[in-house]
Design a protein around this motif. Sequence first.
Motif, short mmCIF file in Angstrom:
data_model
loop_
_atom_site.label_atom_id
_atom_site.label_comp_id
_atom_site.label_asym_id
_atom_site.label_seq_id
_atom_site.Cartn_x
_atom_site.Cartn_y
_atom_site.Cartn_z
N LEU A 63 -7.83 -5.38 -5.70
CA LEU A 63 -6.91 -6.14 -6.54
C LEU A 63 -6.90 -5.62 -7.97
O LEU A 63 -5.84 -5.57 -8.62
N ASN A 64 -8.05 -5.24 -8.49
CA ASN A 64 -8.10 -4.68 -9.84
C ASN A 64 -7.29 -3.39 -9.94
O ASN A 64 -6.58 -3.16 -10.92
N LEU A 65 -7.41 -2.54 -8.92
CA LEU A 65 -6.63 -1.30 -8.91
C LEU A 65 -5.14 -1.59 -8.86
O LEU A 65 -4.33 -0.91 -9.50
N ARG A 210 -3.40 2.95 0.20
CA ARG A 210 -4.17 3.54 1.29
C ARG A 210 -5.52 2.85 1.50
O ARG A 210 -6.07 2.87 2.60
N ILE A 211 -6.07 2.27 0.42
CA ILE A 211 -7.37 1.61 0.57
C ILE A 211 -7.21 0.10 0.77
O ILE A 211 -8.19 -0.64 0.70
N ALA A 212 -5.98 -0.34 1.02
CA ALA A 212 -5.76 -1.78 1.25
C ALA A 212 -6.63 -2.34 2.38
O ALA A 212 -7.14 -3.46 2.27
N PRO A 213 -6.83 -1.62 3.50
CA PRO A 213 -7.69 -2.17 4.56
C PRO A 213 -9.10 -2.51 4.08
O PRO A 213 -9.70 -3.47 4.56
N LEU A 214 -9.64 -1.74 3.13
CA LEU A 214 -10.96 -2.08 2.59
C LEU A 214 -10.91 -3.40 1.83
O LEU A 214 -11.84 -4.22 1.91
N GLY A 215 -9.84 -3.61 1.08
CA GLY A 215 -9.68 -4.90 0.40
C GLY A 215 -9.56 -6.04 1.37
O GLY A 215 -10.13 -7.12 1.17
N ILE A 272 9.82 -4.52 5.38
CA ILE A 272 8.78 -5.05 4.48
C ILE A 272 7.62 -5.70 5.24
O ILE A 272 6.73 -6.26 4.62
N ALA A 273 7.63 -5.64 6.57
CA ALA A 273 6.63 -6.37 7.36
C ALA A 273 5.21 -5.95 7.01
O ALA A 273 4.32 -6.79 6.86
N GLY A 274 4.98 -4.65 6.86
CA GLY A 274 3.63 -4.19 6.55
C GLY A 274 3.13 -4.71 5.20
O GLY A 274 1.98 -5.11 5.07
N LEU A 275 4.02 -4.72 4.21
CA LEU A 275 3.63 -5.21 2.89
C LEU A 275 3.41 -6.71 2.90
O LEU A 275 2.48 -7.21 2.26
N ALA A 276 4.24 -7.45 3.63
CA ALA A 276 4.02 -8.89 3.76
C ALA A 276 2.69 -9.17 4.44
O ALA A 276 2.00 -10.14 4.10
N GLY A 277 2.33 -8.32 5.39
CA GLY A 277 1.03 -8.48 6.05
C GLY A 277 -0.13 -8.24 5.11
O GLY A 277 -1.13 -8.96 5.15
N ILE A 278 -0.01 -7.24 4.24
CA ILE A 278 -1.07 -6.99 3.26
C ILE A 278 -1.18 -8.17 2.29
O ILE A 278 -2.28 -8.62 1.95
N ALA A 279 -0.03 -8.69 1.84
CA ALA A 279 -0.05 -9.86 0.96
C ALA A 279 -0.68 -11.05 1.68
O ALA A 279 -1.39 -11.86 1.07
N PHE A 280 -0.45 -11.17 2.98
CA PHE A 280 -0.99 -12.28 3.78
C PHE A 280 -2.51 -12.25 3.76
O PHE A 280 -3.16 -13.27 3.48
N VAL A 281 -3.09 -11.11 4.06
CA VAL A 281 -4.55 -11.07 4.20
C VAL A 281 -5.26 -10.98 2.86
O VAL A 281 -6.41 -11.43 2.74
N THR A 282 -4.62 -10.39 1.84
CA THR A 282 -5.27 -10.32 0.54
C THR A 282 -4.99 -11.55 -0.31
O THR A 282 -5.64 -11.75 -1.35
N ARG A 283 -4.02 -12.37 0.09
CA ARG A 283 -3.61 -13.57 -0.65
C ARG A 283 -3.17 -13.22 -2.07
O ARG A 283 -3.38 -13.97 -3.01
N THR A 399 1.67 -16.91 0.62
CA THR A 399 1.81 -15.67 -0.14
C THR A 399 2.71 -14.69 0.60
O THR A 399 3.58 -14.04 -0.01
N GLY A 400 2.54 -14.57 1.90
CA GLY A 400 3.42 -13.70 2.69
C GLY A 400 4.87 -14.13 2.62
O GLY A 400 5.78 -13.31 2.49
N VAL A 401 5.11 -15.44 2.67
CA VAL A 401 6.49 -15.95 2.58
C VAL A 401 7.06 -15.71 1.19
O VAL A 401 8.27 -15.45 1.04
N ASN A 402 6.24 -15.80 0.15
CA ASN A 402 6.72 -15.48 -1.19
C ASN A 402 7.28 -14.07 -1.27
O ASN A 402 8.32 -13.83 -1.88
N VAL A 403 6.60 -13.13 -0.63
CA VAL A 403 7.06 -11.73 -0.63
C VAL A 403 8.39 -11.61 0.11
O VAL A 403 9.34 -10.96 -0.36
N ILE A 404 8.50 -12.27 1.27
CA ILE A 404 9.75 -12.20 2.04
C ILE A 404 10.88 -12.87 1.27
O ILE A 404 12.01 -12.35 1.22
N GLY A 405 10.61 -14.01 0.65
CA GLY A 405 11.64 -14.73 -0.09
C GLY A 405 12.18 -13.93 -1.26
O GLY A 405 13.40 -13.92 -1.51
N ASN A 406 11.31 -13.24 -1.98
CA ASN A 406 11.78 -12.43 -3.11
C ASN A 406 12.54 -11.20 -2.64
O ASN A 406 13.47 -10.75 -3.32
N SER A 407 12.18 -10.66 -1.50
CA SER A 407 12.92 -9.53 -0.94
C SER A 407 14.34 -9.97 -0.58
O SER A 407 15.32 -9.27 -0.87
#
Length: 447
Positions: A63-65, A210-215, A272-283, A399-407
Amino acid sequence: MGTDHTRPTSTDTPPARRAGFWRRCLKMPIGVQSIIAVGLGALIGSLAPSAGEQMKILGEVFLNLVQVVVLPLVFPLIVLGIARMESVKKVGRIAGKAILYFEIVTTVILLIAVGLAKFTGIGKGAPVQGAEAGDLDGMSQGIDFHELVLHAFPKNIFAAFGEGNLLGAIVFALLVGVAMAAIGEKSEPFAAVLESVASVMFKVVGYVIRIAPLGVLGFISYDVAHYGFGNLRSLLGFIAVVYAGLAIVIGVLFPLIAAIYRIRYVELMKSIAGLAGIAFVTRSSESVLAPLMGRLEAFGLSRSTTSFVVPLGYSFNTDGSVLYQAAALVFLANAYGADTSLPALLLMVGVLVILSKGMAGVASASIVVLIAAGNSIGLPAEGVALLLGVDFIVDMARTGVNVIGNSLAAAVVDSSEKRREAKRGADDLPRPPAGTGATALQKEPVQ
């Protein structure tokens, strides 16, 4: 010849084969890697809670990065998008359309949430006596609209960048973009610098994603280890209603809006599904802000619209969060036996419509807005503490829905602008002479 050719045993793995295995893992789609990280994180958090809590640092580093690159990318994109618009009038028109859309859609979502929560009767008999007000220390200050306005107009833009003040950066970028549009060609050297900065930042964002899975691994390990699943049974009804409401928003309301504006909703979701998924798990919706604008541009939206509407929506269009807040207020009202008549519910919706627009720049925004709204209608803040134990579960979905709604909001505004330009272009065409040929020529632009 006396030379002893040893063969690797079945237990030995050649270095080349090991390298090939890790190379194949790294080539997996980010979504697949994130799913694997979710499973590993849940396993670590369950079997080794102490290690799971320590792994939170992976998520915080990620998240800091992300946060360090968001403003250096968003700022030049907004400035360039506004500077290349035809006029200041177009900037005001797009901003007006976006804000009107935000208000209408969030109000409809609030009504859906309140109606669903009222119909299901969630919260009746909830163990509110187990709530501890101490869990809310530092959150119950509410929202100061005076501070909110000053937040949008910082006195030092460099301090605003250092604090991650997205709303202040948007306002300053708006002023710079309008100024560049006003002076015309003299701003081209500065525009070239901003283009270069944006290109570099996009590359950096690619490295960070690329390092999102570690987060994901770090956050899931911590959540499972720290919160566990012991508090779920008494709040399963609340979680189910929130997820059902979000499913209605994604599966019914958003497709309806997309159909009205002739937006390819399924294709947009795939994009945008992959990005919404990242937002979902990272909150964290900020973790995908920069790549989201790139995906939307690749989908076909104009950069000028996307780079302005999406960051603005992050401050004023939190569709998933407002649904959660409305459901939570009804839950608490039922738990404390408060008035849930139609006038009381409409008052609740009105309060949230106002307070939800003050979420920008507020830490633990949804909880703070929930406390402020509860206080305004007479609900004690202690009840909100009851929901903190499951907040991370619903936070992922909202958080995932926020990303979809703004898209979708960016797509709607872009579609409206393209329709307007197409209509204006058709009106500017010379009218052919009357006759049968004229009819065919008039139909051609429509086709």
